[in-house]
Design an enzyme around this catalytic site. Structure first.
Site, short mmCIF file in Angstrom:
data_model
loop_
_atom_site.label_atom_id
_atom_site.label_comp_id
_atom_site.label_asym_id
_atom_site.label_seq_id
_atom_site.Cartn_x
_atom_site.Cartn_y
_atom_site.Cartn_z
N SER A 145 38.73 51.40 34.20
CA SER A 145 39.54 50.19 34.40
C SER A 145 40.38 49.95 33.15
O SER A 145 40.01 50.36 32.04
CB SER A 145 38.62 48.98 34.64
OG SER A 145 39.33 47.76 34.53
N TYR A 158 31.47 43.54 32.92
CA TYR A 158 32.25 44.51 33.69
C TYR A 158 33.09 45.39 32.76
O TYR A 158 33.08 46.62 32.87
CB TYR A 158 33.14 43.78 34.69
CG TYR A 158 34.07 44.70 35.46
CD1 TYR A 158 33.62 45.38 36.59
CD2 TYR A 158 35.39 44.87 35.06
CE1 TYR A 158 34.46 46.22 37.29
CE2 TYR A 158 36.24 45.71 35.76
CZ TYR A 158 35.78 46.38 36.87
OH TYR A 158 36.62 47.23 37.56
#
Length: 254
Positions: free
Chosen positions: A146, A160
């Site tokens: 990401s 995350y």
């Protein structure tokens, strides 16, 4: 560059996993798809075969937080391909979640679920995939990281982002380990692409693109088999260059 025809995707029941599966089907690839929600996979299989009736689609339920299950499912998929005269060419480590909140605010369980799924689960997937690729001396391992991997984030993105940074490091370590071997390891850094995860965010993230476009760009990047890719390249590569210089006050506003 060789064509990777037989592809395993984890977390394929929705979001980016589903989107990539649809795009690979359009390209004539055989697919091994796994996720916890197998009923969604059954629906997806029908869509895939409508797109391309000539491809093979194998399905299995998988919880990536159970290491033994990961090895069992990956080995079974590998055998599925062997049974039809093929071999597993590519594994896309995509399964993940984004539950949680700021540390110390009562969401320890959700934060741990995200950590175990996104990082510990990825270790199991890497182990199982590379076991197969080392045995056949060929393959392409893809880690879906990401753009949040480059700095720490506040609130629900904290854990995350940390897991995605860990995943990127894990992939790079594997890439170093496999240098000069015919096994490729790629790390993909998606920006904001519409999915179930982004649908649950109250405020729409900036520069977000729809799932269909995002999936096409992801597959295009994966097929190039570069060490690292930023999807879409603009504006996210610029974002990657700027992030190391962002102050804590700037990060607080993100």
């Amino acid at each position: 560059m060789k064509k990777r025809k037989n592809i395993l995707i984890t977390g394929a029941s929705s979001g980016l996993g589903k989107g990539m599966a649809l795009e690979f089907a359009r390209q004539g690839c055989n697919l091994a798809l796994c996720a916890r929600r197998v009923e969604n996979l059954e629906i997806l299989k029908k869509e895939l075969l409508e797109i391309n009736p000539s491809i093979k689609v194998f399905l299995r339920s998988l919880d990536v937080t159970i290491p033994e299950e990961v090895f069992e499912v990956f080995r079974a998929f590998n055998q599925d391909f062997k049974d039809v005269g093929e071999k597993l060419d590519r594994v896309i480590v995509n399964a993940g979640m984004g539950k949680g909140a700021s540390l110390g605010t009562g969401y320890h369980k959700q934060n741990m679920q995200t950590a175990v799924t996104n990082f510990c689960g990825a270790i199991s997937q890497f182990e199982a995939a590379l076991e197969i690729f080392r045995a056949q001396n060929d393959g392409h391992l893809v880690a879906i990281s990401s753009m949040s991997a480059f700095r720490g984030y506040r609130g629900p993105i904290n854990v995350y982002a940390a897991t995605k940074a860990g995943l990127a490091s894990l992939a790079e370590g594997a890439r170093v380990d496999l240098l000069y071997k015919p096994i490729k390891v790629s790390t993909i850094f998606p920006g904001y692409i519409q999915s179930e995860m982004t649908d649950n965010v109250a405020k729409k993230p900036p520069f977000m693109i729809d799932l269909d476009k995002g999936s096409k760009l992801l597959v295009k990047a994966i097929n190039k088999e570069k060490n690292k890719a930023y999807v879409p390249f603009w504006p996210w590569y610029l974002f990657k260059l700027m992030m190391p210089f962002a102050s804590l006050k700037m990060l607080k506003k993100l």
